[in-house]
Design an enzyme around this catalytic site. Structure first.
Site, short mmCIF file in Angstrom:
data_model
loop_
_atom_site.label_atom_id
_atom_site.label_comp_id
_atom_site.label_asym_id
_atom_site.label_seq_id
_atom_site.Cartn_x
_atom_site.Cartn_y
_atom_site.Cartn_z
N TYR A 64 0.75 -1.41 -0.03
CA TYR A 64 0.09 0.13 -0.04
C TYR A 64 1.00 1.10 -0.15
O TYR A 64 1.46 1.79 1.16
CB TYR A 64 -0.81 0.11 1.16
CG TYR A 64 -1.82 -1.25 1.26
CD1 TYR A 64 -2.18 -1.92 0.27
CD2 TYR A 64 -2.28 -1.51 2.60
CE1 TYR A 64 -3.05 -3.07 0.45
CE2 TYR A 64 -3.12 -2.74 2.69
CZ TYR A 64 -3.61 -3.42 1.64
OH TYR A 64 -4.28 -4.49 1.77
N HIS A 148 0.10 -12.36 1.44
CA HIS A 148 -0.64 -11.23 0.70
C HIS A 148 -0.59 -11.91 -0.57
O HIS A 148 0.12 -11.86 -1.47
CB HIS A 148 -0.04 -9.90 0.80
CG HIS A 148 -0.72 -8.89 0.39
ND1 HIS A 148 -0.31 -7.42 0.44
CD2 HIS A 148 -1.93 -8.74 0.05
CE1 HIS A 148 -1.30 -6.59 -0.15
NE2 HIS A 148 -2.39 -7.38 -0.38
#
Length: 338
Positions: A64, A148
């Site tokens: 992010y 992830h």
């Protein structure tokens, strides 16, 4: 149904890790400038608003904003008692510095392209990724670490990354381990074949897509694995209280048939005096395997709206009509048994 003002933030327990998660959690991709920039002060104010309204679970990742989300979240929580919140981050993408900044990041974040993401689910990659995350967060530990998006890296994720996470949990470096994905099949395998504590599922248990009932949620109930439901607005189509026309679904323009389904759901919600996004938040929380619903925000106003929607809930008659109209599966729980 209780009035919104009388409903406080509730918490649910991840028994295997002895963690308490707020039912509403803050996804921090927007703090990494997802799609558009957010100022440092606005990022701080967003986290502050979440805290004041009772949110105590915060999710981030190196992906992010090339680490920007982790840095901002760490700074925003620096003055808060560490024992009073839960924080999760992710492994699987290493951030490697570039010798020259080549414009802006090309993966959806409005940040300079100072690093490149390198997929790495090796043991060393897991340890290096977590070390970098702790440095950016300014912490000596995180509570939860997820693999992830290991979709295309199954052998390494299962054979190397998962054992590394088990080792970190056994050493007490992290309290809980898991994986986060947009699909159910591989997460269901993790639930059945590993001892993960927590799985983050994006978009597959919502008012428009209940496919997690086919495999993942039954496996989690059987094994005692908890779910964090993300993407409950399906990329925005369920986030609007007015018309759903022009909304996004799974990161793209919504197909006509999905828009029509969302419009039918929205019409029924209106008849019951419920805002569509309030129903979208309430629905996954009725499943006993779900520990938290994770929703992003980029401003205090968005946090306040999300918490207000969470507090408003939805009446039993709404769920009954949605089921009668074929818009909810018969096996989808709409109330947790006492």
């Amino acid at each position: 149904m209780a009035s919104p003002q009388s409903v406080r933030m509730a918490f649910r327990t991840v028994d295997s890790a002895r963690l308490e998660l707020s039912e509403l959690s803050l996804g921090c991709a927007q703090l990494g400038n997802l799609y558009r920039a957010v100022g440092d002060d606005e990022a701080q104010a967003t986290v502050d608003a979440a805290w004041e309204l009772g949110i105590r679970y915060f999710d981030t990742a190196p992906h992010y904003g090339l680490g920007l989300s982790e840095r901002r979240l760490g700074q925003a929580l620096a003055s808060r008692p560490r024992s009073e919140y839960v924080i999760s981050t992710k492994v699987g993408r290493l951030l490697e510095p570039l010798s020259e900044t080549a414009g802006l990041d090309d993966e959806g974040f409005d940040v300079p392209a100072t690093h490149r993401r390198v997929w790495d689910f090796s043991r060393d990659g897991v340890l290096r990724s977590l070390e970098g995350s702790l440095e950016r967060l300014g912490l000596d530990r995180v509570d939860v670490v997820y693999l992830h998006d290991p979709d295309d890296h199954r052998p390494e994720a299962i054979g190397a990354a998962y054992p590394a996470l088990e080792e970190l949990r056994a050493q007490g470096v992290v309290s809980a381990i898991g994986a986060g994905m947009n699909q159910t099949a591989m997460l269901a395998d993790f639930a059945r074949d590993t001892d993960m504590d927590l799985l983050m599922l994006a978009g597959r248990y919502t008012l428009l897509d209940q496919s997690a009932l086919d495999d993942l949620l039954p496996a989690c109930e059987e094994r005692g694995t908890r779910i964090v439901a993300a993407g409950v607005f399906n990329s925005g189509l369920l986030a609007r209280s007015g018309s759903v026309a022009g909304g996004k679904y799974d990161y793209a323009d919504a197909p006509d048939d999905v828009v029509r389904r969302a419009e039918r759901v929205n019409g029924i919600c209106r008849r019951h005096g419920v805002e569509l996004p309030a129903a979208a938040l309430a629905f996954p929380l009725a499943h006993p395997a779900v520990a938290s619903v994770c929703v992003g925000a980029r401003s205090p106003e968005q946090i306040e709206r999300n918490v207000s929607l969470y507090r408003s809930g939805a009446p039993a008659d709404l769920w009954a009509e949605l089921r009668a109209e074929g818009l909810l599966r018969a096996d989808a729980p709409t109330a947790i048994e006492p």
